[in-house]
Design a protein around this motif. Structure first.
Motif, PDB file in Angstrom:
ATOM      1  N   VAL A  94      10.887  -5.773   3.352  1.00  0.00           N
ATOM      2  CA  VAL A  94      10.309  -4.714   2.525  1.00  0.00           C
ATOM      3  C   VAL A  94      11.403  -3.728   2.130  1.00  0.00           C
ATOM      4  O   VAL A  94      12.170  -3.252   2.974  1.00  0.00           O
ATOM      5  CB  VAL A  94       9.183  -3.964   3.280  1.00  0.00           C
ATOM      6  CG1 VAL A  94       8.583  -2.870   2.394  1.00  0.00           C
ATOM      7  CG2 VAL A  94       8.100  -4.948   3.725  1.00  0.00           C
ATOM      8  N   ILE A  95      11.477  -3.439   0.840  1.00  0.00           N
ATOM      9  CA  ILE A  95      12.415  -2.449   0.303  1.00  0.00           C
ATOM     10  C   ILE A  95      11.612  -1.408  -0.468  1.00  0.00           C
ATOM     11  O   ILE A  95      10.620  -1.733  -1.134  1.00  0.00           O
ATOM     12  CB  ILE A  95      13.463  -3.112  -0.617  1.00  0.00           C
ATOM     13  CG1 ILE A  95      14.285  -4.140   0.165  1.00  0.00           C
ATOM     14  CG2 ILE A  95      14.382  -2.067  -1.251  1.00  0.00           C
ATOM     15  CD1 ILE A  95      15.254  -4.932  -0.697  1.00  0.00           C
ATOM     16  N   ALA A 122       4.956  -0.766   6.581  1.00  0.00           N
ATOM     17  CA  ALA A 122       5.280  -0.985   7.997  1.00  0.00           C
ATOM     18  C   ALA A 122       4.534  -2.200   8.529  1.00  0.00           C
ATOM     19  O   ALA A 122       5.093  -3.007   9.294  1.00  0.00           O
ATOM     20  CB  ALA A 122       4.925   0.263   8.804  1.00  0.00           C
ATOM     21  N   HIS A 123       3.281  -2.360   8.129  1.00  0.00           N
ATOM     22  CA  HIS A 123       2.471  -3.503   8.557  1.00  0.00           C
ATOM     23  C   HIS A 123       3.086  -4.812   8.056  1.00  0.00           C
ATOM     24  O   HIS A 123       3.194  -5.798   8.812  1.00  0.00           O
ATOM     25  CB  HIS A 123       1.046  -3.330   8.022  1.00  0.00           C
ATOM     26  CG  HIS A 123       0.110  -4.445   8.359  1.00  0.00           C
ATOM     27  ND1 HIS A 123      -0.170  -4.839   9.658  1.00  0.00           N
ATOM     28  CD2 HIS A 123      -0.629  -5.262   7.556  1.00  0.00           C
ATOM     29  CE1 HIS A 123      -1.020  -5.841   9.650  1.00  0.00           C
ATOM     30  NE2 HIS A 123      -1.315  -6.120   8.390  1.00  0.00           N
ATOM     31  N   LEU A 124       3.515  -4.820   6.797  1.00  0.00           N
ATOM     32  CA  LEU A 124       4.137  -6.021   6.233  1.00  0.00           C
ATOM     33  C   LEU A 124       5.461  -6.340   6.932  1.00  0.00           C
ATOM     34  O   LEU A 124       5.761  -7.506   7.202  1.00  0.00           O
ATOM     35  CB  LEU A 124       4.360  -5.826   4.729  1.00  0.00           C
ATOM     36  CG  LEU A 124       3.098  -5.819   3.863  1.00  0.00           C
ATOM     37  CD1 LEU A 124       3.421  -5.314   2.454  1.00  0.00           C
ATOM     38  CD2 LEU A 124       2.459  -7.200   3.798  1.00  0.00           C
ATOM     39  N   ALA A 125       6.242  -5.292   7.220  1.00  0.00           N
ATOM     40  CA  ALA A 125       7.523  -5.497   7.912  1.00  0.00           C
ATOM     41  C   ALA A 125       7.300  -6.093   9.303  1.00  0.00           C
ATOM     42  O   ALA A 125       8.034  -6.997   9.736  1.00  0.00           O
ATOM     43  CB  ALA A 125       8.291  -4.186   8.007  1.00  0.00           C
ATOM     44  N   ALA A 145      13.321   3.707   7.736  1.00  0.00           N
ATOM     45  CA  ALA A 145      14.286   2.929   8.518  1.00  0.00           C
ATOM     46  C   ALA A 145      13.734   2.600   9.900  1.00  0.00           C
ATOM     47  O   ALA A 145      14.012   1.526  10.451  1.00  0.00           O
ATOM     48  CB  ALA A 145      15.600   3.700   8.631  1.00  0.00           C
ATOM     49  N   SER A 146      12.946   3.507  10.470  1.00  0.00           N
ATOM     50  CA  SER A 146      12.357   3.269  11.797  1.00  0.00           C
ATOM     51  C   SER A 146      11.409   2.075  11.797  1.00  0.00           C
ATOM     52  O   SER A 146      11.091   1.527  12.844  1.00  0.00           O
ATOM     53  CB  SER A 146      11.627   4.520  12.294  1.00  0.00           C
ATOM     54  OG  SER A 146      10.433   4.733  11.553  1.00  0.00           O
ATOM     55  N   GLN A 147      10.955   1.684  10.595  1.00  0.00           N
ATOM     56  CA  GLN A 147      10.067   0.522  10.456  1.00  0.00           C
ATOM     57  C   GLN A 147      10.794  -0.674   9.832  1.00  0.00           C
ATOM     58  O   GLN A 147      10.159  -1.588   9.316  1.00  0.00           O
ATOM     59  CB  GLN A 147       8.859   0.900   9.586  1.00  0.00           C
ATOM     60  CG  GLN A 147       8.049   2.072  10.091  1.00  0.00           C
ATOM     61  CD  GLN A 147       7.437   1.808  11.453  1.00  0.00           C
ATOM     62  OE1 GLN A 147       7.018   0.679  11.753  1.00  0.00           O
ATOM     63  NE2 GLN A 147       7.358   2.837  12.285  1.00  0.00           N
ATOM     64  N   SER A 148      12.139  -0.613   9.856  1.00  0.00           N
ATOM     65  CA  SER A 148      12.988  -1.690   9.297  1.00  0.00           C
ATOM     66  C   SER A 148      12.780  -1.855   7.795  1.00  0.00           C
ATOM     67  O   SER A 148      12.802  -2.976   7.261  1.00  0.00           O
ATOM     68  CB  SER A 148      12.714  -3.019  10.021  1.00  0.00           C
ATOM     69  OG  SER A 148      12.973  -2.909  11.397  1.00  0.00           O
ATOM     70  N   ILE A 207       0.487   3.965   1.890  1.00  0.00           N
ATOM     71  CA  ILE A 207       1.242   2.751   1.597  1.00  0.00           C
ATOM     72  C   ILE A 207       2.488   2.640   2.478  1.00  0.00           C
ATOM     73  O   ILE A 207       3.022   1.546   2.684  1.00  0.00           O
ATOM     74  CB  ILE A 207       1.557   2.654   0.094  1.00  0.00           C
ATOM     75  CG1 ILE A 207       0.247   2.706  -0.700  1.00  0.00           C
ATOM     76  CG2 ILE A 207       2.295   1.364  -0.234  1.00  0.00           C
ATOM     77  CD1 ILE A 207      -0.801   1.660  -0.272  1.00  0.00           C
ATOM     78  N   TYR A 208       2.952   3.749   3.038  1.00  0.00           N
ATOM     79  CA  TYR A 208       3.979   3.669   4.089  1.00  0.00           C
ATOM     80  C   TYR A 208       3.464   2.785   5.227  1.00  0.00           C
ATOM     81  O   TYR A 208       4.196   1.933   5.760  1.00  0.00           O
ATOM     82  CB  TYR A 208       4.302   5.077   4.612  1.00  0.00           C
ATOM     83  CG  TYR A 208       5.068   5.105   5.912  1.00  0.00           C
ATOM     84  CD1 TYR A 208       6.442   4.913   5.943  1.00  0.00           C
ATOM     85  CD2 TYR A 208       4.404   5.317   7.124  1.00  0.00           C
ATOM     86  CE1 TYR A 208       7.147   4.937   7.145  1.00  0.00           C
ATOM     87  CE2 TYR A 208       5.101   5.345   8.328  1.00  0.00           C
ATOM     88  CZ  TYR A 208       6.469   5.153   8.336  1.00  0.00           C
ATOM     89  OH  TYR A 208       7.154   5.173   9.520  1.00  0.00           O
ATOM     90  N   HIS A 209       2.211   2.972   5.593  1.00  0.00           N
ATOM     91  CA  HIS A 209       1.635   2.165   6.680  1.00  0.00           C
ATOM     92  C   HIS A 209       1.450   0.710   6.256  1.00  0.00           C
ATOM     93  O   HIS A 209       1.579  -0.202   7.087  1.00  0.00           O
ATOM     94  CB  HIS A 209       0.321   2.782   7.149  1.00  0.00           C
ATOM     95  CG  HIS A 209       0.498   4.077   7.862  1.00  0.00           C
ATOM     96  ND1 HIS A 209       1.095   4.166   9.096  1.00  0.00           N
ATOM     97  CD2 HIS A 209       0.184   5.358   7.509  1.00  0.00           C
ATOM     98  CE1 HIS A 209       1.145   5.429   9.482  1.00  0.00           C
ATOM     99  NE2 HIS A 209       0.604   6.169   8.542  1.00  0.00           N
ATOM    100  N   LEU A 210       1.160   0.469   4.967  1.00  0.00           N
ATOM    101  CA  LEU A 210       1.098  -0.907   4.482  1.00  0.00           C
ATOM    102  C   LEU A 210       2.485  -1.553   4.572  1.00  0.00           C
ATOM    103  O   LEU A 210       2.622  -2.694   5.031  1.00  0.00           O
ATOM    104  CB  LEU A 210       0.603  -0.938   3.037  1.00  0.00           C
ATOM    105  CG  LEU A 210       0.726  -2.292   2.321  1.00  0.00           C
ATOM    106  CD1 LEU A 210      -0.086  -3.362   3.030  1.00  0.00           C
ATOM    107  CD2 LEU A 210       0.310  -2.168   0.858  1.00  0.00           C
TER     108      LEU A 210
END
Length: 415
Positions: free
Chosen positions: A35-36, A26-29, A58-61, A21-24
């Motif tokens: 995304v928070i 990042a994908h949404l961002a 943070a690297s994925q905003s 879900i980290y990748h989800l």
């Protein structure tokens, strides 16, 4: 643009639910959504313990909030009962309040609970009549059997429920009255160039634990009788399970078995002569199997529910009946004896695996639901918002920490 708040299960990136879900997120961002993420930091843990975790997001905003907790999961979820009931209840209510404030301050459109084991996000969303999705990664038996009794609450507090695709999804659709939608857990797997190997090896990746069922693989290996074949286990060990395995190896005088411990990137250890083997008794999906496929490694896996789910998607590799040592022995003999054929098949199917396993395909249905989110009607739980989110003042003497301090003072007086 949607504003989405995720409630994460552990505050670490060492488990499938968090990684996928980290990748989800990042994908949404990257698609322009705000995304928070909120995650737990437990009583007694230092503030900087999760710095790397926060930096990854943070690297994925993605903004991350760590919320202090006695226990983050349901009381009857795995993890025992730390502190005391009063302290646990205090922090449950405190974190519902904090999540509610994040919803208000950021005008959140959707809260997503990224495990069946957490409930604070669902309650906070209901208090603010905000949309809430529940993502379920866990089968409702064994250590997670407890949540079967909470299905009514999960359904009542969800606008959508998603689960990992495959047998878990089928299982949950039989238990829930709601339609349980599905996703495939994604991990951004680094493709490597395999080193040249000299001998055939069976390599198992994952923690040596009861659930990973390593003894079954050891028993099958002892019956294969192929010269120079090695069996290698990569991963940390549960002490009692490794002892059981080592005792069996010593008793049967089995040669060529190595436990090499944890490796940050186990695939760098593989060679072009290796076969990935897993006798795991239970997986939700089996990311490690997908990783092997993406690196062109021939695979042998048990038919546990998670692996069967993944096999239906990718249709590559050899599967044996869990618990059937004789069958596993024969499958190993077949793949080792005809290795060139199985290796060629793995390489020829790489493109198919890569196409099916992309972040866009894995989360297509879920992302569409997020981006077409309807207006949410007022939720009845809003009437209890203050009751659920306001804690009475805690003095040092009625708190868990206060009791600890009093005990310390008593001990010091005796010195």
């Amino acid at each position: 643009m949607k504003k989405i708040l995720f409630v994460s299960p552990t505050g670490t990136l060492d488990n499938g639910a968090e990684i996928s879900i980290y990748h989800l997120m990042a994908h949404l961002a990257k698609k322009g959504h705000k995304v928070i993420n909120v995650a737990p930091i437990y009583l007694g843990e230092p503030e900087n313990m999760h710095d790397e975790y926060i930096a990854n997001f943070a690297s994925q905003s993605i903004e991350t909030h760590l919320l202090r907790a006695a226990k983050w999961w349901w009381e009857d979820a795995p993890g025992g009962l730390p502190a005391d009931e009063e302290t646990r209840t205090y922090y449950y209510r405190e974190n519902i309040s904090r999540i509610k404030n994040i919803i208000i301050d950021n005008e959140i459109d959707l809260v997503i609970s990224n495990t069946v084991n957490v409930f604070q996000g669902a309650v906070a969303a209901a208090c603010e009549s905000t949309a809430h999705f529940w993502l379920i990664h866990e089968f409702p038996f064994d250590e997670f059997a407890y949540y079967a009794s909470k299905i009514d609450f999960i359904e009542e507090q969800s606008d959508e429920i998603y689960s990992v695709d495959g047998l878990l999804n089928l299982e949950l659709n039989n238990l829930f009255t709601s339609n349980i939608r599905k996703f495939v857990p994604y991990s951004d797997i680094e493709k490597i160039t395999l080193k040249n190997g000299n001998i055939s090896r069976l390599v198992c990746v994952g923690r040596i634990s009861e659930r990973k069922n390593p003894l079954e693989l050891i028993k099958a290996f002892s019956q294969v009788n192929i010269n120079n074949l090695e069996l290698v286990f990569i991963g940390n060990s549960d002490e009692n399970v490794q002892k059981e395995c080592q005792d069996y190896i010593n008793k049967k005088n089995i040669k060529n078995i190595n436990f090499v411990g944890y490796m940050e990137n186990p695939w760098e250890y593989f060679t072009d002569k290796d076969i990935f083997v897993s006798s795991s008794s239970l997986e939700t999906f089996g990311l490690v199997y997908v990783e092997a496929l993406l690196n062109g490694i021939p695979t042998i896996i048990s038919d546990n529910p998670g692996y069967r789910s993944a096999m239906k998607i990718f249709e590559i590799g050899q599967m044996y009946e869990l618990g059937n040592v004789e069958q596993l022995t024969q499958v190993i003999k077949e793949v080792v004896s005809n290795y060139d054929f199985y290796k060629k098949n793995s390489l020829e199917n790489l493109e198919k695996v890569q196409q099916r396993y992309s972040v866009e395909n894995c989360y297509k249905e879920l992302v569409e639901s997020i981006e077409t989110l309807p207006v949410v009607e007022n939720k009845p739980l809003r009437h209890l918002s203050k009751l659920l989110t306001i804690n009475p003042p805690r003095t040092v003497y009625n708190s868990y920490l206060g009791r600890v301090k009093r005990k310390v003072k008593k001990l010091l007086k005796k010195v």
